[in-house]
Scaffold this motif. Structure first.
Motif, mmCIF file in Angstrom:
data_model
loop_
_atom_site.group_PDB
_atom_site.id
_atom_site.type_symbol
_atom_site.label_atom_id
_atom_site.label_comp_id
_atom_site.label_asym_id
_atom_site.label_seq_id
_atom_site.Cartn_x
_atom_site.Cartn_y
_atom_site.Cartn_z
ATOM 1 N N UNK A 112 0.836 -1.203 0.000
ATOM 2 C CA UNK A 112 0.000 0.000 0.000
ATOM 3 C C UNK A 112 0.872 1.255 0.000
ATOM 4 N N UNK A 113 1.895 1.269 0.850
ATOM 5 C CA UNK A 113 2.766 2.437 0.945
ATOM 6 C C UNK A 113 3.631 2.605 -0.300
ATOM 7 N N UNK A 114 4.027 1.493 -0.920
ATOM 8 C CA UNK A 114 4.766 1.593 -2.181
ATOM 9 C C UNK A 114 3.916 2.313 -3.229
ATOM 10 N N UNK A 115 2.665 1.922 -3.345
ATOM 11 C CA UNK A 115 1.761 2.555 -4.309
ATOM 12 C C UNK A 115 1.528 4.022 -3.948
ATOM 13 N N UNK A 116 1.365 4.303 -2.653
ATOM 14 C CA UNK A 116 1.143 5.684 -2.215
ATOM 15 C C UNK A 116 2.319 6.585 -2.591
ATOM 16 N N UNK A 117 3.540 6.106 -2.362
ATOM 17 C CA UNK A 117 4.710 6.918 -2.725
ATOM 18 C C UNK A 117 4.832 7.061 -4.236
ATOM 19 N N UNK A 118 4.655 5.950 -4.953
ATOM 20 C CA UNK A 118 4.790 5.984 -6.415
ATOM 21 C C UNK A 118 3.749 6.903 -7.045
ATOM 22 N N UNK A 119 2.550 6.963 -6.443
ATOM 23 C CA UNK A 119 1.466 7.786 -6.975
ATOM 24 C C UNK A 119 1.588 9.252 -6.556
ATOM 25 N N UNK A 120 2.551 9.562 -5.682
ATOM 26 C CA UNK A 120 2.756 10.943 -5.263
ATOM 27 C C UNK A 120 1.855 11.406 -4.143
ATOM 28 N N UNK A 121 1.287 10.460 -3.374
ATOM 29 C CA UNK A 121 0.405 10.854 -2.275
ATOM 30 C C UNK A 121 1.183 11.558 -1.161
ATOM 31 N N UNK A 306 10.270 11.199 -3.453
ATOM 32 C CA UNK A 306 9.217 10.328 -4.007
ATOM 33 C C UNK A 306 9.834 9.048 -4.571
ATOM 34 N N UNK A 307 10.967 9.205 -5.266
ATOM 35 C CA UNK A 307 11.640 8.038 -5.848
ATOM 36 C C UNK A 307 12.233 7.163 -4.750
ATOM 37 N N UNK A 308 12.940 7.803 -3.776
ATOM 38 C CA UNK A 308 13.583 7.014 -2.727
ATOM 39 C C UNK A 308 12.556 6.333 -1.829
ATOM 40 N N UNK A 309 11.455 7.015 -1.560
ATOM 41 C CA UNK A 309 10.392 6.391 -0.772
ATOM 42 C C UNK A 309 9.778 5.210 -1.495
ATOM 43 N N UNK A 310 9.548 5.363 -2.805
ATOM 44 C CA UNK A 310 8.998 4.265 -3.606
ATOM 45 C C UNK A 310 9.946 3.071 -3.609
ATOM 46 N N UNK A 311 11.248 3.339 -3.787
ATOM 47 C CA UNK A 311 12.231 2.251 -3.809
ATOM 48 C C UNK A 311 12.320 1.557 -2.460
ATOM 49 N N UNK A 312 12.243 2.337 -1.366
ATOM 50 C CA UNK A 312 12.318 1.726 -0.038
ATOM 51 C C UNK A 312 11.138 0.794 0.205
ATOM 52 N N UNK A 313 9.935 1.242 -0.122
ATOM 53 C CA UNK A 313 8.774 0.392 0.129
ATOM 54 C C UNK A 313 8.648 -0.731 -0.902
ATOM 55 N N UNK A 315 11.397 -2.345 -1.741
ATOM 56 C CA UNK A 315 12.289 -3.254 -1.013
ATOM 57 C C UNK A 315 11.551 -3.955 0.117
ATOM 58 N N UNK A 316 10.778 -3.204 0.904
ATOM 59 C CA UNK A 316 10.032 -3.793 2.018
ATOM 60 C C UNK A 316 8.951 -4.753 1.511
ATOM 61 N N UNK A 317 8.347 -4.435 0.375
ATOM 62 C CA UNK A 317 7.351 -5.325 -0.226
ATOM 63 C C UNK A 317 7.996 -6.648 -0.611
ATOM 64 N N UNK A 318 9.160 -6.592 -1.255
ATOM 65 C CA UNK A 318 9.870 -7.812 -1.634
ATOM 66 C C UNK A 318 10.272 -8.620 -0.399
ATOM 67 N N UNK A 319 10.762 -7.931 0.646
ATOM 68 C CA UNK A 319 11.189 -8.619 1.867
ATOM 69 C C UNK A 319 10.027 -9.365 2.514
ATOM 70 N N UNK A 320 8.866 -8.733 2.559
ATOM 71 C CA UNK A 320 7.711 -9.369 3.201
ATOM 72 C C UNK A 320 7.109 -10.459 2.324
ATOM 73 N N UNK A 321 7.017 -10.200 1.016
ATOM 74 C CA UNK A 321 6.372 -11.163 0.122
ATOM 75 C C UNK A 321 7.215 -12.423 -0.041
#
Length: 451
Positions: A112-121, A306-313, A315-321
């Motif tokens: 969810x947070x990856x999408x939020x950062x990528x979408x510019x929220x 925005x880019x660094x936040x998207x990349x971080x989340x 990374x966290x998405x991959x770690x959890x999945x």
């Protein structure tokens, strides 16, 4: 039905490491390090990882590789005619279900947070309170949490339905490769920030004054606790991958490599978090607030945030999945081995079970937010407490006793399986350590957890 095998050694290592590399050790490890005296804690942690985590990991692998079965049938195969050790196999399966009933929800947060950062929220003009409001708004919405949880569950079992090599191994190679690349890029970016040296000092330089303040004994116990839980041993989430691996390499060698990958990611996560926080004058906090409130506050104030936040989340998405699909495979294989069910049918049935079972955790942050199950703990914390404080340590103790006692599988058979192949081998005299020291360490972890 012919037992599936990994297509390559690197596939086995990446899938196993993916199971060990999870949300908890990525966000918990950095804070625990700073809280317990920095670099000294890291050194003590590495020692306990070698003397506590690695041996128990070899035992799960050994039970799986010797039996070529999932948890229940693995114990049945090795225990002898009148053994009752297979009962623990059922406990392992319950533990895997319980773990996924809350882990899938938290994994959904990351996506969810990856999408939020990528979408510019998240925007540079946002205040600290507005950033906290995004997190609270997410938790307050059962629909938002439920949708992301369902996406994680359905995607995970879809991957499992494609098979070991065609699904799990193929995706893990891509996902773990991307994860390792992302974490290096993110760490380099954080270290290059102005003022990052304070964060590096806080994280890595031994703070003897802090150690004296906390107490060396407590630092040692916390390091032992972290080393034990980082590999997720005790509920057969690793055992299933032992059943798929070849006998070309010894189990100590494979366990060491998986542990090294897990530790590399945990340490690199600290190199991302602490320099970034200190460069912007933000004190890091523990738990979810570090990931979902503190770090977004850093990213929105960072150039290219925005880019660094998207990349971080990402990374966290991959770690959890990676953890999700690994544990899902234990559940799928359990149905296949015990009910002689096809992989696709097992995946569909387990998908329904986990979807339904995860609903209480989703609702625990909104509809059931005043519900306390164990003490003052809500749904997620109660489920996590049962798995982390009870099932993992006690389950590891069962694996240890099964592999060392003569009325279990026995040390000689375990050692023979463990040392088959090329690489590091355990000497015979290790049985004294396994029989008299290792059980005490595991009981100490258990007592600390329940207290």
């Amino acid at each position: 039905m012919k037992r599936e095998r990994f297509g390559s050694r690197i596939g086995f290592l990446l899938v196993s490491a993916g199971c060990a590399i999870g949300i908890g050790n990525v966000w918990r490890f950095p804070y625990i390090v700073g809280q317990n005296g920095g670099g000294l804690f890291v050194l003590i942690y590495l020692v306990f990882l070698l003397i506590l985590g690695v041996p128990v990991l070899t035992m799960e692998y050994a039970v799986g590789r010797a039996s070529r079965k999932s948890a229940v049938q693995a114990f049945h195969t090795l225990e002898g005619e009148h053994g009752k050790w297979h009962i623990h196999g059922w406990v392992c399966i319950i533990g895997c279900y319980l773990l996924m009933m809350y882990y899938t929800t938290v994994s959904g947060w990351m996506s969810d947070y990856f999408v939020k950062f990528a979408a510019g929220e998240f925007k540079p003009s946002m205040s600290t309170e507005e950033i906290k409001g995004v997190f609270n708004s997410m938790l307050d919405s059962p629909l938002e949490l439920g949708i992301w949880m369902a996406i994680v569950v359905i995607a995970g079992f879809f991957i499992c339905s494609k098979g070991l090599k065609g699904g799990i191994e193929r995706l893990s190679k891509i996902m773990m490769g991307a994860l390792l690349l992302l974490i290096v890029v993110l760490a380099v970016n954080s270290i290059m920030l102005k003022g990052s040296s304070k964060g590096l000092s806080f994280y890595l330089v031994p703070d003897l004054a802090k150690v004296r303040e906390i107490g060396l004994g407590k630092v040692i116990v916390n390091a032992m606790n972290q080393a034990f839980f980082t590999l997720s041993v005790g509920i057969a989430s690793m055992e299933i991958f032992g059943s798929y691996m070849s006998r070309d390499n010894t189990l100590p060698s494979e366990a060491l490599r998986v542990s090294m990958l897990d530790t590399f990611v945990a340490i690199m996560a600290g190199l991302i978090i602490f320099p970034a926080c200190f460069s912007f004058g933000i004190e890091p906090d523990a738990g979810p607030s570090l990931i979902f409130e503190t770090l977004p506050n850093v990213f929105v104030n960072m150039k290219g945030g925005r880019i660094w936040g998207s990349l971080f989340f990402m990374f966290m998405t991959f770690a959890s999945f990676s953890t999700v699909i690994a544990v899902f495979e234990s559940l799928v294989a359990f149905f296949m081995d015990n009910l002689k069910m096809s992989r696709v049918k097992s995946s569909i049935i387990n998908c329904i079970i986990v979807l339904v079972g995860s609903i209480p955790c989703v609702l625990g942050f909104n509809v059931f937010k005043n519900l306390h199950i164990i003490g003052d703990m809500g749904v997620l914390d109660s489920e996590d407490y049962i798995v982390s404080s009870w099932l993992l340590p006690l389950g590891s103790l069962v694996f240890l006793l099964f592999c060392t006692l003569k009325w279990g599988w026995g040390f000689e058979k375990y050692l023979e399986e463990c040392n088959t192949g090329k690489g590091v081998k355990f000497p015979k005299f290790f049985r004294y350590y396994f029989n008299y020291v290792l059980p005490v360490l595991i009981v100490a972890v258990f007592v600390k957890g329940i207290l």
